[in-house]
Write an enzyme that holds these catalytic residues in place. Structure first.
Site, PDB file in Angstrom:
ATOM      1  N   VAL A  83       0.862  -1.296  -0.044  1.00  7.39           N
ATOM      2  CA  VAL A  83      -0.030   0.098   0.118  1.00  7.39           C
ATOM      3  C   VAL A  83       0.859   1.312   0.028  1.00  7.39           C
ATOM      4  O   VAL A  83       0.544   2.164  -0.659  1.00  7.39           O
ATOM      5  CB  VAL A  83      -0.978  -0.052   1.057  1.00  7.39           C
ATOM      6  CG1 VAL A  83      -1.720   1.273   1.069  1.00  7.39           C
ATOM      7  CG2 VAL A  83      -1.939  -1.129   1.132  1.00  7.39           C
TER       8      VAL A  83
ATOM      9  N   THR B  90       9.944  -6.303   5.105  1.00 15.22           N
ATOM     10  CA  THR B  90       8.812  -7.259   4.456  1.00 15.22           C
ATOM     11  C   THR B  90       8.484  -6.170   3.104  1.00 15.22           C
ATOM     12  O   THR B  90       7.722  -6.631   2.361  1.00 15.22           O
ATOM     13  CB  THR B  90       7.472  -6.644   5.358  1.00 15.22           C
ATOM     14  OG1 THR B  90       7.105  -5.474   5.661  1.00 15.22           O
ATOM     15  CG2 THR B  90       7.649  -7.363   6.621  1.00 15.22           C
TER      16      THR B  90
ATOM     17  N   ALA C 119       4.510  -0.963   9.549  1.00 16.99           N
ATOM     18  CA  ALA C 119       4.161  -1.872  10.733  1.00 16.99           C
ATOM     19  C   ALA C 119       3.993  -3.217  10.185  1.00 16.99           C
ATOM     20  O   ALA C 119       3.981  -3.693   8.909  1.00 16.99           O
ATOM     21  CB  ALA C 119       2.706  -1.303  10.922  1.00 16.99           C
TER      22      ALA C 119
ATOM     23  N   TYR D  93      -1.951  -7.919  16.674  1.00 17.48           N
ATOM     24  CA  TYR D  93      -1.818  -7.122  15.488  1.00 17.48           C
ATOM     25  C   TYR D  93      -3.023  -5.852  15.675  1.00 17.48           C
ATOM     26  O   TYR D  93      -2.624  -4.676  15.540  1.00 17.48           O
ATOM     27  CB  TYR D  93      -2.022  -7.762  14.248  1.00 17.48           C
ATOM     28  CG  TYR D  93      -2.359  -6.693  13.110  1.00 17.48           C
ATOM     29  CD1 TYR D  93      -1.490  -5.680  12.747  1.00 17.48           C
ATOM     30  CD2 TYR D  93      -3.510  -6.963  12.474  1.00 17.48           C
ATOM     31  CE1 TYR D  93      -1.759  -4.918  11.648  1.00 17.48           C
ATOM     32  CE2 TYR D  93      -3.880  -6.397  11.304  1.00 17.48           C
ATOM     33  CZ  TYR D  93      -2.683  -5.099  10.909  1.00 17.48           C
ATOM     34  OH  TYR D  93      -3.161  -4.108   9.841  1.00 17.48           O
TER      35      TYR D  93
ATOM     36  N   LYS E 115      -2.671  -1.651  16.496  1.00 16.92           N
ATOM     37  CA  LYS E 115      -3.090  -0.659  15.722  1.00 16.92           C
ATOM     38  C   LYS E 115      -4.209   0.370  16.533  1.00 16.92           C
ATOM     39  O   LYS E 115      -4.016   1.529  16.271  1.00 16.92           O
ATOM     40  CB  LYS E 115      -3.678  -1.166  14.468  1.00 16.92           C
ATOM     41  CG  LYS E 115      -2.589  -1.800  13.508  1.00 16.92           C
ATOM     42  CD  LYS E 115      -2.117  -0.731  12.601  1.00 16.92           C
ATOM     43  CE  LYS E 115      -1.388  -1.273  11.423  1.00 16.92           C
ATOM     44  NZ  LYS E 115      -0.945  -0.222  10.424  1.00 16.92           N
TER      45      LYS E 115
ATOM     46  N   HIS F 232      -3.408 -13.217   1.921  1.00 17.88           N
ATOM     47  CA  HIS F 232      -4.472 -12.907   1.544  1.00 17.88           C
ATOM     48  C   HIS F 232      -5.015 -13.376   0.305  1.00 17.88           C
ATOM     49  O   HIS F 232      -4.463 -14.264  -0.391  1.00 17.88           O
ATOM     50  CB  HIS F 232      -4.290 -11.282   0.804  1.00 17.88           C
ATOM     51  CG  HIS F 232      -3.756 -10.240   1.860  1.00 17.88           C
ATOM     52  ND1 HIS F 232      -3.106  -9.129   1.802  1.00 17.88           N
ATOM     53  CD2 HIS F 232      -3.919 -10.336   3.358  1.00 17.88           C
ATOM     54  CE1 HIS F 232      -2.832  -8.482   2.947  1.00 17.88           C
ATOM     55  NE2 HIS F 232      -3.378  -9.338   3.910  1.00 17.88           N
TER      56      HIS F 232
END
Length: 326
Positions: A17, A40, A76, A142, A146, A188
């Site tokens: 993203v 990552t 993150a 997780y 957040k 995903h």
């Protein structure tokens, strides 16, 4: 009226993203610095024209100064399962990293922040579609990390005048140019199903087919990554000093796991064998977002809501990746 060019720091801008958002910022005429430790993300994912700094968000103070107009924060860890088995990794990076980033912004006088939050902050939804006023009860470290950051940002805005927007995503998919999904490990649904179409995976596992949904499989709200990126640019314009605005981002309707699998079959023309597996703990039957706040406050409306178009963009990216690595 176009926005005057500005200078932004994009943390985690080598990831999926973050890289697409960085590309949109550049296309809008802004100056972009990407800060990423590549744990990552991928160096080749950083869009051409962006300055790249390899480093940790915990050390943002080394590069952040008063010349920046704002920060877009994507740095993150985001694997739900891993956060359950290694929660300290998520507290140290997601919460500790943001604590350091907020301090660096305060010291440098940079007073605008757009934060990549998540629908995982809501946990098991109490109603559908989910609104920002619904209870937040994350079911994983997780999601909890957040949510903790969202609370931190609220305090920063009230105490120090930060202009902040948190965007809570649902299921991001698709691709934009050379930027697409390539997580390792991949978790995903759409890229996993595409791996089956490419012959890299024997079948796709459908976790549960007895949910109270039209075809018995889970329903999720999918949003095209380019629509998501456009919301970030609108959020920069909407950010108001002393306010922390939280917006859900989604299409407002959902697609089932079986609808996704069937769409991949149609788009790719390849067979996609599936196997039925037991339900996974903590998987709600339906997760769909109300994006009414984003429409009202940001002026945002997704324009790429068609599932076949989302899958087609992801398929084009997956085939390019397959060709480049073969």
């Amino acid at each position: 009226m176009s926005t005057p060019p500005k200078k932004y720091l994009v943390t985690g801008g080598a990831g999926y993203v973050g890289s697409v958002v960085a590309a949109h910022l550049l296309e809008a005429g802004h100056t972009v610095t990407v800060l990423d430790d590549l744990s990552t993300g991928f160096r080749e994912g950083v869009p051409a024209g962006a300055e790249f700094v390899e480093g940790r968000v915990q050390d943002a103070a080394k590069w952040l100064d008063a010349s920046y107009d704002g920060v877009l924060h994507f740095a993150a860890y985001s694997q739900v399962g891993e956060s359950v088995t290694d929660p300290e990794k998520y507290w140290v990076n997601n919460v500790g990293g943001t604590t350091a980033l907020l301090a660096a912004m305060r010291d440098a006088g940079v007073r605008t922040l757009v934060f990549s939050s998540t629908a995982a902050t809501y946990g098991e939804p109490v109603s559908s579609p989910i609104t920002e006023s619904d209870p937040t009860a994350p079911t994983s470290p997780y999601g909890a990390s957040k949510l903790a950051v969202d609370h931190m940002i609220t305090g920063e805005a009230r105490a120090h005048g930060l202009a902040a927007v948190s965007l809570r995503y649902f299921n991001v998919a698709g691709a934009y140019g050379s930027c697409g999904e390539r997580h390792d490990p991949e978790s995903h649904l759409i890229p996993l199903v595409l791996q089956v179409a490419l012959g890299r995976r024997e079948s796709i596992s459908v976790y549960g087919d007895d949910y109270p949904t039209p075809d018995g499989t889970c329903v999720r709200d999918y949003i095209h990554v380019a629509d998501l990126a456009e919301a970030h640019l609108l959020a920069l314009e909407a950010a108001t000093a002393g306010e922390h605005l939280i917006c859900n981002l989604g299409n407002g309707n959902g697609f089932s796991v079986r609808e996704v699998v069937e769409t991949v079959r149609r788009v790719t023309g390849h067979p996609v064998p599936e196997t039925t597996a037991p339900r996974r703990d903590g998987d709600p039957a339906v997760l769909v977002a109300s994006a009414a706040t984003a429409r009202e406050r940001l002026g945002w409306r997704p324009s790429r809501a068609d599932l076949a178009a989302i899958v087609a963009d992801a398929w084009a990216f997956a085939r390019r990746e397959e060709t480049s690595t073969s």
